[in-house]
Design a protein around this motif. Structure first.
Motif, PDB file in Angstrom:
ATOM      1  N   GLN A  26       0.825  -1.197   0.000  1.00  0.00           N
ATOM      2  CA  GLN A  26       0.000   0.000   0.000  1.00  0.00           C
ATOM      3  C   GLN A  26       0.869   1.260   0.000  1.00  0.00           C
ATOM      4  OE1 GLN A  26      -2.664   0.296   3.315  1.00  0.00           O
ATOM      5  NE2 GLN A  26      -3.622   2.165   2.561  1.00  0.00           N
ATOM      6  N   GLN A  27       1.949   1.252   0.761  1.00  0.00           N
ATOM      7  CA  GLN A  27       2.861   2.391   0.778  1.00  0.00           C
ATOM      8  C   GLN A  27       3.494   2.598  -0.595  1.00  0.00           C
ATOM      9  OE1 GLN A  27       5.582   1.464   3.962  1.00  0.00           O
ATOM     10  NE2 GLN A  27       4.529   2.858   5.373  1.00  0.00           N
ATOM     11  N   GLU A  28       3.888   1.525  -1.258  1.00  0.00           N
ATOM     12  CA  GLU A  28       4.481   1.618  -2.597  1.00  0.00           C
ATOM     13  C   GLU A  28       3.479   2.198  -3.592  1.00  0.00           C
ATOM     14  OE1 GLU A  28       7.430   1.137  -4.251  1.00  0.00           O
ATOM     15  OE2 GLU A  28       8.232   1.153  -2.227  1.00  0.00           O
ATOM     16  N   ALA A  29       2.230   1.760  -3.494  1.00  0.00           N
ATOM     17  CA  ALA A  29       1.199   2.260  -4.410  1.00  0.00           C
ATOM     18  C   ALA A  29       0.975   3.758  -4.198  1.00  0.00           C
ATOM     19  CB  ALA A  29      -0.097   1.495  -4.209  1.00  0.00           C
ATOM     20  N   GLU A  30       1.030   4.216  -2.957  1.00  0.00           N
ATOM     21  CA  GLU A  30       0.850   5.638  -2.682  1.00  0.00           C
ATOM     22  C   GLU A  30       2.039   6.454  -3.172  1.00  0.00           C
ATOM     23  OE1 GLU A  30       0.194   5.766   1.507  1.00  0.00           O
ATOM     24  OE2 GLU A  30      -1.852   4.984   1.341  1.00  0.00           O
ATOM     25  N   ARG A  31       3.217   5.866  -3.134  1.00  0.00           N
ATOM     26  CA  ARG A  31       4.432   6.567  -3.563  1.00  0.00           C
ATOM     27  C   ARG A  31       4.580   6.608  -5.079  1.00  0.00           C
ATOM     28  NH1 ARG A  31       9.381   4.340  -0.301  1.00  0.00           N
ATOM     29  NH2 ARG A  31       7.741   2.924   0.190  1.00  0.00           N
ATOM     30  N   ARG A  32       3.933   5.696  -5.766  1.00  0.00           N
ATOM     31  CA  ARG A  32       4.061   5.624  -7.211  1.00  0.00           C
ATOM     32  C   ARG A  32       3.565   6.919  -7.854  1.00  0.00           C
ATOM     33  NH1 ARG A  32       1.634   0.505  -8.141  1.00  0.00           N
ATOM     34  NH2 ARG A  32       3.436  -0.443  -7.196  1.00  0.00           N
ATOM     35  N   VAL A  33       4.261   7.404  -8.846  1.00  0.00           N
ATOM     36  CA  VAL A  33       3.927   8.665  -9.507  1.00  0.00           C
ATOM     37  C   VAL A  33       2.906   8.400 -10.611  1.00  0.00           C
ATOM     38  CG1 VAL A  33       4.878  10.563 -10.869  1.00  0.00           C
ATOM     39  CG2 VAL A  33       6.223   9.559  -9.041  1.00  0.00           C
ATOM     40  N   ARG A  34       1.879   9.257 -10.663  1.00  0.00           N
ATOM     41  CA  ARG A  34       0.895   9.148 -11.748  1.00  0.00           C
ATOM     42  C   ARG A  34       1.528   9.684 -13.026  1.00  0.00           C
ATOM     43  NH1 ARG A  34      -4.215  11.579 -11.772  1.00  0.00           N
ATOM     44  NH2 ARG A  34      -3.139  13.495 -11.249  1.00  0.00           N
ATOM     45  N   THR A  35       1.359   8.949 -14.125  1.00  0.00           N
ATOM     46  CA  THR A  35       1.913   9.373 -15.413  1.00  0.00           C
ATOM     47  C   THR A  35       0.807   9.459 -16.452  1.00  0.00           C
ATOM     48  OG1 THR A  35       2.416   7.094 -16.081  1.00  0.00           O
ATOM     49  CG2 THR A  35       4.153   8.318 -14.930  1.00  0.00           C
ATOM     50  N   ALA A  36       1.122  10.170 -17.523  1.00  0.00           N
ATOM     51  CA  ALA A  36       0.197  10.321 -18.649  1.00  0.00           C
ATOM     52  C   ALA A  36       1.029  10.367 -19.932  1.00  0.00           C
ATOM     53  CB  ALA A  36      -0.624  11.592 -18.492  1.00  0.00           C
ATOM     54  N   PRO A  37       0.419  10.073 -21.082  1.00  0.00           N
ATOM     55  CA  PRO A  37       1.169  10.094 -22.335  1.00  0.00           C
ATOM     56  C   PRO A  37       1.592  11.509 -22.727  1.00  0.00           C
ATOM     57  CG  PRO A  37      -1.140   9.594 -22.744  1.00  0.00           C
ATOM     58  CD  PRO A  37      -0.962   9.643 -21.263  1.00  0.00           C
ATOM     59  N   LEU A  38       2.785  11.603 -23.311  1.00  0.00           N
ATOM     60  CA  LEU A  38       3.336  12.872 -23.782  1.00  0.00           C
ATOM     61  C   LEU A  38       4.133  12.585 -25.047  1.00  0.00           C
ATOM     62  CD1 LEU A  38       3.874  15.941 -22.759  1.00  0.00           C
ATOM     63  CD2 LEU A  38       6.112  15.040 -22.258  1.00  0.00           C
ATOM     64  N   VAL A  39       3.930  13.354 -26.095  1.00  0.00           N
ATOM     65  CA  VAL A  39       4.635  13.139 -27.363  1.00  0.00           C
ATOM     66  C   VAL A  39       6.028  13.743 -27.268  1.00  0.00           C
ATOM     67  CG1 VAL A  39       4.610  13.527 -29.853  1.00  0.00           C
ATOM     68  CG2 VAL A  39       2.473  13.136 -28.633  1.00  0.00           C
ATOM     69  N   VAL A  40       7.039  12.923 -27.613  1.00  0.00           N
ATOM     70  CA  VAL A  40       8.434  13.358 -27.617  1.00  0.00           C
ATOM     71  C   VAL A  40       9.029  13.040 -28.985  1.00  0.00           C
ATOM     72  CG1 VAL A  40       8.724  13.024 -25.130  1.00  0.00           C
ATOM     73  CG2 VAL A  40       9.268  11.154 -26.687  1.00  0.00           C
ATOM     74  N   ALA A  41      10.189  13.625 -29.255  1.00  0.00           N
ATOM     75  CA  ALA A  41      10.892  13.348 -30.514  1.00  0.00           C
ATOM     76  C   ALA A  41      11.556  11.978 -30.426  1.00  0.00           C
ATOM     77  CB  ALA A  41      11.932  14.429 -30.770  1.00  0.00           C
ATOM     78  N   ALA A  42      11.360  11.148 -31.434  1.00  0.00           N
ATOM     79  CA  ALA A  42      11.987   9.828 -31.470  1.00  0.00           C
ATOM     80  C   ALA A  42      13.441   9.927 -31.931  1.00  0.00           C
ATOM     81  CB  ALA A  42      11.213   8.893 -32.393  1.00  0.00           C
ATOM     82  N   VAL A  43      13.757  10.977 -32.680  1.00  0.00           N
ATOM     83  CA  VAL A  43      15.114  11.243 -33.179  1.00  0.00           C
ATOM     84  C   VAL A  43      15.348  12.747 -33.102  1.00  0.00           C
ATOM     85  CG1 VAL A  43      15.179   9.237 -34.729  1.00  0.00           C
ATOM     86  CG2 VAL A  43      14.286  11.397 -35.561  1.00  0.00           C
ATOM     87  N   ASP A  44      16.581  13.182 -33.311  1.00  0.00           N
ATOM     88  CA  ASP A  44      16.853  14.621 -33.373  1.00  0.00           C
ATOM     89  C   ASP A  44      16.137  15.203 -34.594  1.00  0.00           C
ATOM     90  OD1 ASP A  44      18.434  14.373 -31.159  1.00  0.00           O
ATOM     91  OD2 ASP A  44      20.333  14.484 -32.234  1.00  0.00           O
ATOM     92  N   LEU A  45      15.424  16.306 -34.396  1.00  0.00           N
ATOM     93  CA  LEU A  45      14.636  16.916 -35.473  1.00  0.00           C
ATOM     94  C   LEU A  45      15.111  18.347 -35.714  1.00  0.00           C
ATOM     95  CD1 LEU A  45      11.106  15.770 -34.218  1.00  0.00           C
ATOM     96  CD2 LEU A  45      12.504  14.682 -35.977  1.00  0.00           C
ATOM     97  N   PRO A  46      15.487  18.680 -36.952  1.00  0.00           N
ATOM     98  CA  PRO A  46      15.926  20.043 -37.254  1.00  0.00           C
ATOM     99  C   PRO A  46      14.733  20.982 -37.460  1.00  0.00           C
ATOM    100  CG  PRO A  46      16.069  18.703 -39.218  1.00  0.00           C
ATOM    101  CD  PRO A  46      15.633  17.784 -38.106  1.00  0.00           C
ATOM    102  N   ALA A  47      14.981  22.268 -37.381  1.00  0.00           N
ATOM    103  CA  ALA A  47      13.950  23.265 -37.647  1.00  0.00           C
ATOM    104  C   ALA A  47      13.527  23.188 -39.109  1.00  0.00           C
ATOM    105  CB  ALA A  47      14.480  24.661 -37.331  1.00  0.00           C
ATOM    106  N   GLY A  48      12.252  23.470 -39.384  1.00  0.00           N
ATOM    107  CA  GLY A  48      11.739  23.451 -40.748  1.00  0.00           C
ATOM    108  C   GLY A  48      11.264  22.095 -41.211  1.00  0.00           C
ATOM    109  N   LEU A  49      11.327  21.086 -40.355  1.00  0.00           N
ATOM    110  CA  LEU A  49      10.953  19.719 -40.726  1.00  0.00           C
ATOM    111  C   LEU A  49       9.460  19.497 -40.521  1.00  0.00           C
ATOM    112  CD1 LEU A  49      12.246  16.893 -41.463  1.00  0.00           C
ATOM    113  CD2 LEU A  49      12.060  16.415 -39.032  1.00  0.00           C
ATOM    114  N   GLU A  50       8.828  18.838 -41.490  1.00  0.00           N
ATOM    115  CA  GLU A  50       7.419  18.461 -41.338  1.00  0.00           C
ATOM    116  C   GLU A  50       7.356  17.176 -40.523  1.00  0.00           C
ATOM    117  OE1 GLU A  50       3.679  17.167 -44.134  1.00  0.00           O
ATOM    118  OE2 GLU A  50       5.085  18.658 -44.903  1.00  0.00           O
TER     119      GLU A  50
END
Length: 133
Positions: free
Chosen positions: A35-59
């Protein structure tokens, strides 16, 4: 002191009682820790990140983006939780691998790809000395 014939069954009964008490104590301890571990666990949600380095001007396309689990309290303003709204958008600034994609780093929807989309217009300031005077 009880007779010798009763000593063995009494010791056995005492050992069984101690074993049962130890089992319940261990069960309570493990449940309390879980129960203590469950309370300590951080709530997370999806977030979009770059899979590779992306230069400016890229679609942006689906292959260049990834969805990571991010702590809810740490998500930056202007974040995206899904890849679909980002498809076809153009980056105004470079983004490194693993960095969240934010609305402020993107050109307006419908802007064309290429370096022209990444350049913000700058208008020359009018000088009080314009016209040679």
């Amino acid at each position: 002191m009880p007779p010798r014939k009763l000593m063995a069954p009494l010791l056995f009964a005492a050992a069984v009682l101690l074993a049962v008490a130890a089992a319940f104590g261990a069960k309570y301890y493990v449940a309390h820790k879980a129960q203590q571990e469950a309370e300590r666990r951080v709530r997370t949600a999806p977030l979009v990140v770059a899979a590779v380095d992306l230069p400016a001007g890229l679609e942006l396309s689906a292959g260049r983006l990834a969805v990571a689990q991010w702590p809810v309290e740490a998500r930056p303003p202007g974040h995206f939780g899904a890849v679909k709204p980002l498809l076809g958008r153009v980056l105004q600034q470079p983004v490194v691998k693993g960095e969240p994609l934010l609305a402020g780093k993107l050109s307006p929807e419908g802007a064309a790809a290429g370096l022209a989309a990444a350049i913000k217009p700058v208008w020359p300031r009018r000088s009080s000395r314009a016209g040679g005077r």
